[in-house]
Every structure is written in structure tokens, then in C-alpha cells.
Design an enzyme around this catalytic site. Sequence first.
Site, mmCIF file in Angstrom:
data_model
loop_
_atom_site.group_PDB
_atom_site.id
_atom_site.type_symbol
_atom_site.label_atom_id
_atom_site.label_comp_id
_atom_site.label_asym_id
_atom_site.label_seq_id
_atom_site.Cartn_x
_atom_site.Cartn_y
_atom_site.Cartn_z
ATOM 1 N N ASP B 283 0.826 -1.214 0.000
ATOM 2 C CA ASP B 283 0.000 0.000 0.000
ATOM 3 C C ASP B 283 0.857 1.261 0.000
ATOM 4 O O ASP B 283 1.954 1.277 0.541
ATOM 5 C CB ASP B 283 -0.843 0.048 1.286
ATOM 6 C CG ASP B 283 -2.134 -0.733 1.150
ATOM 7 O OD1 ASP B 283 -2.398 -1.234 0.054
ATOM 8 O OD2 ASP B 283 -2.857 -0.830 2.154
ATOM 9 N N TRP B 394 -10.144 5.400 2.026
ATOM 10 C CA TRP B 394 -9.959 5.158 3.459
ATOM 11 C C TRP B 394 -9.238 3.836 3.730
ATOM 12 O O TRP B 394 -9.185 3.391 4.860
ATOM 13 C CB TRP B 394 -11.320 5.172 4.159
ATOM 14 C CG TRP B 394 -12.064 6.452 3.980
ATOM 15 C CD1 TRP B 394 -11.954 7.559 4.773
ATOM 16 C CD2 TRP B 394 -13.020 6.774 2.958
ATOM 17 N NE1 TRP B 394 -12.786 8.555 4.305
ATOM 18 C CE2 TRP B 394 -13.449 8.106 3.189
ATOM 19 C CE3 TRP B 394 -13.555 6.095 1.871
ATOM 20 C CZ2 TRP B 394 -14.384 8.749 2.388
ATOM 21 C CZ3 TRP B 394 -14.481 6.727 1.064
ATOM 22 C CH2 TRP B 394 -14.890 8.041 1.317
ATOM 23 N N ASP B 395 -8.724 3.193 2.694
ATOM 24 C CA ASP B 395 -8.110 1.874 2.847
ATOM 25 C C ASP B 395 -9.103 0.869 3.425
ATOM 26 O O ASP B 395 -8.736 0.002 4.210
ATOM 27 C CB ASP B 395 -6.837 1.943 3.716
ATOM 28 C CG ASP B 395 -5.938 0.724 3.511
ATOM 29 O OD1 ASP B 395 -6.249 -0.116 2.635
ATOM 30 O OD2 ASP B 395 -4.939 0.591 4.232
ATOM 31 N N TYR B 396 -10.377 0.989 3.038
ATOM 32 C CA TYR B 396 -11.377 -0.003 3.446
ATOM 33 C C TYR B 396 -11.351 -1.174 2.465
ATOM 34 O O TYR B 396 -12.381 -1.576 1.936
ATOM 35 C CB TYR B 396 -12.774 0.621 3.472
ATOM 36 C CG TYR B 396 -13.031 1.580 4.617
ATOM 37 C CD1 TYR B 396 -12.391 1.422 5.847
ATOM 38 C CD2 TYR B 396 -13.942 2.615 4.484
ATOM 39 C CE1 TYR B 396 -12.650 2.303 6.889
ATOM 40 C CE2 TYR B 396 -14.209 3.492 5.529
ATOM 41 C CZ TYR B 396 -13.560 3.330 6.730
ATOM 42 O OH TYR B 396 -13.823 4.197 7.773
ATOM 43 N N ASP B 397 -10.134 -1.674 2.178
ATOM 44 C CA ASP B 397 -10.087 -2.813 1.262
ATOM 45 C C ASP B 397 -10.677 -4.040 1.949
ATOM 46 O O ASP B 397 -10.837 -4.089 3.160
ATOM 47 C CB ASP B 397 -8.658 -3.070 0.771
ATOM 48 C CG ASP B 397 -7.643 -3.141 1.904
ATOM 49 O OD1 ASP B 397 -8.053 -3.111 3.078
ATOM 50 O OD2 ASP B 397 -6.447 -3.229 1.614
#
Lengths: 127, 733
Positions: B283, B394-397
Site C-alpha cells: 500500500d 480510506w483503505d477499506y479494502d
Amino acid sequence: METVHRPKSAAEWATFAVAVLIVLLGLPLLIMGAQLAVLGGSLYYVLFGAAIITGGILMAFGRVAGAFLYLAAWLCTWPWAFWEVGMDGWGLLPRLFGPSLVAIAVLLTIPVLRRTQRETSLRGSAV
Amino acid sequence: MMRKTTLLAATIMCGLSSLLVPVTASWAQVPSKNEDPPGEGNGTSKDALPHPGSWYGAPSPSAPQAGGVNAGNIPDGPPAPPSEVTPAVAQESSNPAHDDWPAYGRDSNATRYSPLDQITPENVGQLKQAFVYHTGSKPGPGQANKWAAETTPIKVGDGLYMCSAMNDMMRIDPATGKEVWHFKAGVKYESIPYTAACKGVTYYTSSTVPEGQPCHNRILEGTLDMRLIEVDAETGQKCEGFGYHGEVNLMKGMGESVPGFVSITAPVPVVNGAVVTNQEVLDGQRRWAPSGVIRGYDAETGRFLWAWDVNRPNDHGEPKEGEHYSRGTPNSWAAMTGDNDLGLVYVPTGNAAADYYSAMRSPEENAVSSSIVAIDVRTGSPRWVFQTVHKDVWDYDMGSQATMMDLPTADGTVPALIVPTKRGQTFVLDRRTGKPVLPVEERPAPTATDVPNDPRSPTQPWSVGMPRLGFPDLKESDMWGMTPIDQLYCRILFRKSKYEGEFTAPEISKPWIEYPGYNGGSDWGSMAYDARTGILIANWNNTPMRDQLVDRTKADELGLLPIDSPHFNAKAGGAEGNGAMADTPYGIVVTPFWNRFTTMMCNKPPYGMITAIDMHTKKVLWQHPLGSARANGPWGLPTHLPLTIGTPNNGGPVITASGLVFVAATTDNLIHAFNLKTGKEVWNAVLPGGGQATPMTYEYKGRQYVAIMAGGHHFMMTPVSDELVVYALPDTH
């Protein structure tokens, strides 16, 4: 003429230490509390900080009123804490635990402060 | 009078300085990566860029791969066109033997449910350690701890199979822990991405090699250095008929990269004979990071079958010579779920590269990021897509493996898919169509942002038919501490941050609060589902983050450069924290929303929860904080208090037919057992390291065992170990 009371006994030294401690704890509350109030946050911290600094200074001057001022501020904290977080134990912890520990120390200083104040006023009237 | 004032002033000054001493001291001890976001007005720098613009970039995506990227030195051969899979036989995981745990999620449905019932809520208190097995993988002298094994072993017949954090594969005697064979993968330290993890291996039964011959049954894994390896389940020898002497180079066609940029950490499913691979792309490095391409390979031969490459949607072959899979596309790092009946693989996708800036993403990427994508395993074409976050910054992967189940509805039983998310929204979809079975609402989301030309989605999806794994939006009075002073510090941080509830948009001029944080809600631990009782078990996190975008000059001052830059400094920032986001105008600073002086979270406990949901009524059966304060306190000191405060947790739950839930995951280094019906904790034991892994259970020669990898987790700051700990009831024979 009023002056910072010069501790003589161990009890008086301990009382003086409690007074200094309260002033030290009150300063960040006052300064950061003012910052929080300016940011639109709770007014509690600046008020509590101002109250206990005043209380601590009075205690350093050998005045029992200082102890009662701390205790009054501490008592007011309880309804505020329950108003903010209700019965949430974790929420109550930072609001009540530390201030209550200090309150116990302050309670123990009351007899000492009473004696100091009596002696000071006796000396004062003798002059 | 003068003297009096001086004395008073001296007292105050003395007090102030004694207060400042510890504050400054603790400041100095905090490593630079733990620094708060730069703060209001400090996201940009007025100074000119200290270096020419090109200095901040990374090698051209068309540049040749760096040495060591093709870790096995496997000859690539010409680009392969799409091909047909070798017809497969039924696999153990489709119909697991009663005693076995043949797949990462126990079965191909990924239920994490075992029919075993020897260990019960009544006798679980008598569990004793049966054996400990050492994988041999932990940080060597002088190596920074990047370990978090996260491994769940599998058990088939007489063998317990697992991988080490660095991808060695082992077969262990299920009763004694004695090693039967040990395959050395030879993964180098440089190939560790953010974390050295190997969540599990895959058991595959060949359709062409007869029983009794080598490589009839095989153990299969994807590695940190991007190889697909198959070994014989009996001997641990590589299967010569698979790929190039047992290995396939997954960096083929990926273009420019460096070791540690792209990795596999999740088990690769085999669906109707196709091994499906996904990969974690580090990331926060650069917009044009290596591709998130999903690929299929023949489980028999390792032959390339197809690719699903988001920005080349109609080309399912390998890229032509000198070309590469499309860069920066959403990467998928979580465990996938294979559906043999529908011929689909359910791929939990992440974000397009540069997680916190979306202005440079293609419409194709925006359509499939932070989604569950059902891909046809014969062709590599997506059959449906369900998106859980629109234009995610938001890096809500998607961290969780989706679980398959049959959901009774008014219109009959629906083949359904339970999709956990980091947001704590649990979506329930029809596996055939991807349409929600339980209602999903598009609700307004905040859109205010000072990031130019990067508008946010006006709405986001909410799974309103399922209980939410989360708490209401934060308020100033939710701020916490040990005393009014540190609590006040957090209240000021809260007031100085931008916060408009969930989906507060990124900001350059001041930090913003991201809540839920990127650790979930639900993360890679996933959920467990018991079809007999209809109970779904989920453990989840409650840990907000505080982030800020910074301009390129500021990012340079913070030392943020991508991993493949010639100037990269590993100490300044890596994945999951601060990131250069090179090729975009901004870098990103990410921190927990915490008091960095005490290292305690700013929000009040609990930080971790466990919830049981009745899938018949969709109501919460029980829910309580998970994890105690025994190993966690201010300044990271253990308190030894058995208070159930609820700690951050990573690692999933397991349900057994006897009505038990086993879960470790918490940062108190305990493994816990709960009564499935009541949620009462009925057993726990102290592990030799952090239990950040999903446990598993199996029976062997009439005895039931519970196994947990106590590998620890560097980011969770739990102790690292190489020990697999296995428990059983005392042997009465």
C-alpha cells in the site's frame, strides 16, 4: 501579612506537597482546558483547573479554605461525569478515579491546615 | 511582597519543568513513524521541492524487473494465450471427512465450522497442551521484526500441513507434532512486504496421477516472493509435472518491480481444477504500482489459464512481450472463496494504488475497487460485482474471506454469500447474481474536502438488514485516558481534527479522523458460520485512525519515497502507515487516533468485540468485549489485570458442533473458548506469542485437538514466536 506557610512538621510538609501537586495538576488542565474551550469543546476542564489551582495556592498559604475549594470542585465533577457518560464504567474512570485519589489526600490535610490556620491567626493576634 | 511572589513563581516554574521532563523524554522515545499527522496548516510546505520532480518518481513501469524479482529464476517462455483447464476430480474440501480440516476455512464454503464434539463447554476447562511444533521462522539477529505468521494449518487423514511465515511447508504428525517432512522455500528477507505471513496451504488431489503415485495428493502455496509451488503430500518433494520443476513464476508479465513490493500471503483456492491467485501489492507506494491482476493456473500442470486485468477487461491472455498487466489496479490480498457448483471464485478486492487519492483512477477501477467480484473460473470474466465502498480513499479494502451459506427466505432457500467488511457492514448477497438478499441502502456520505479535483461519492452502501459491527459516530465525550489530563489531550486532538462521521473525506489542511479505522470492523480473520443453529460469529475491531494528506514537499521532509525508488529509505515509511503515494500530488500520514505520549487509543474502550448473530432472525444473540488488559497498558506495559477491556484483534473464530467458539486474535496473547449459545467465556490459556491467527480443530485416532499458531504480529505489538500450540483433553487411556 500573608505568606506561604513554611512547613515545620512532617504533616505540614506533606500538606504542602499536596498543595503543590494540586497546582501542578491544575496547570495543564487550565492551559489545555482553555485551548479546548476556544476550540468549542467542554468548559469543564478550564473551570476545574482554575478552581483547583486556586485551592492549591490557598493550601500552600496554609488556608483550609483551599482544601474545601478542591473538594467542592471534586464534588461538582461527579454530576458532570454522570451527565457526560452515564453509568459507563470505562467512561467514568478518567473523570473520577484520579481526582478522587487526590481528594482523599486533600481530606487528610484538613486537620493539619486547621491547626496551621489556628496557630497563624494566634501568632497574628499576638503581634 | 516581592519575595512571596518570587517563591510562588519558583514553585510553579519548578512544577512546570518537572511536568515537561517526562513529556520531552517520552517524545524522544517515540520513533518517527509514530509521529502525529503534521497538524492544521502543516500539510503543505511553502518551500520549493528540494529535488527535481523526477527525483520523487520511481522507475518507469516499463523498466525491466530488478534482480531477484523472479525469485526462482524460472524461464518465462513466450506470453501464453488463455487455455482450458484439465478436468478436475472432487476435492477433500468439498466434502470434508468428519475428523478433518482440509482447507483454510475448513471447507470450500469457508464456514470455519467443525462437526467435532469431544471437547464440550463442560470439559473444555480441562484442555491441556498436547504438543508444540516450532516452524523455525522468526526474525534473525539484526533483522527488524516484520513477522506475523497468521497461519491456520490444515488436516487431511494422517497429516497436519502448514506453512511457516516465510513459506516453508511442513507435514506434522497430528498426534505428536513430530515433523514428517519439511520443504524449504528459500524465501529471502528482502521479499517480505509489510508482513511475513502465510495464512495457509491448499490440499489438492490430482485428476491425472493415480493413487499411490507421487503427487497424487499435493500441497500447494503461493509465496511472499510470488511463486506458486506444489509438493507431494507424502514426501514434501516438488511435483515435477507442475510448472517448471514444481514452481510457477507469478511475476511473469508484472513489469517493473522490486522484491517485497508484491506478495502472496493468503491460501490459493483450487476451483474446478483452476488455481486462482491474487496478490498483495504494498500500500501507499505509488500510483503506478504493479498490477492487482487475478490469474488462473491449471492445478495439474501449472499452465496459465486466464487473467482478469481490470484495465484490459477483454484480454484474458498474458501481456505481449515488452508489455505488462495494467499498473495500479485494485489489488486483492485476502483469502478468496471458490464455488465449484457455480464455477465462480469470489475475489475480495482492495483499492486502486495510492489508497487515499482517487483522482487518477480509471472508471474500470472505480467499478471494482473495495468490492466482491465473482469471476468465472473457466474464462476469467467477472460475472458480477458488488461494491462495498464507492471511490474508497480510506483503505477499506476487503480483508475477510467471504463465507458461503444457504439462507432461508420467504422465496425459498437462496445460495448466499456473507461478505464482512472493515466498515463493520456485513453484506449478504445472492451468489448467482451478486444482488443483495438482505436490504442495502445507499445513504448520503460527507463530500466536503480540500483536495482539488477529487470529488467523493455522495452516497455509500449500508447493509441495513444485518446488525452493524460497530458503534455510533465519535463524540468529544467519547475521548478517553487514565486521568483528566490525558483525556483532555485527546479531546483537543478530536476538536482539532476534521470529523463528519463515517466517510469523512481526506483533507490536506488538517488531520481527519477515519472511523471505523482500516483495521476493521472485520479484517482477515473473517467469520464462522454454523448452519445447524444458524449462528454467525464475528470478532471485530473498534480502532479509529487519524490521517492527513501532505503535499510533495512535506512528504519529502517526512522522508516518504516509494519502495522501488533508488532513494527509498525503509525506516521512513512503509505500508499501512505513512506512504509516498508517488506519481500523485500527495503523500499520506496515517496514525492510530491515539495519545502518542501514552500510546493509548484516544477513544474509550472497548477496542475489540465478539458478536453472535442469529441468521434466522438477523438479531444479535450476544455481544461483548473481547480481550483483557493483562498484557496491555499505558506505555505498552502489561497491567496483569484480568479486566475484559476489549483489545484490538486479528484472527478469526472457529465453531464446533459441541457448542464452542474458539478464538485467539486478541493482544492479551490468550486463546479463548466461549459458549456458542450464551457467549460466556469457558476457557482460556496463555500463548507463547500473540495469537494473531485463526485456530483450527481436528480429530485423530479418536482424540480431538485444537491448534493455534502463536506467531505474534509486529503491528499489533504482540510477541513473535514460531510455535504452533496444540491442545487436547487429557489422555485417559
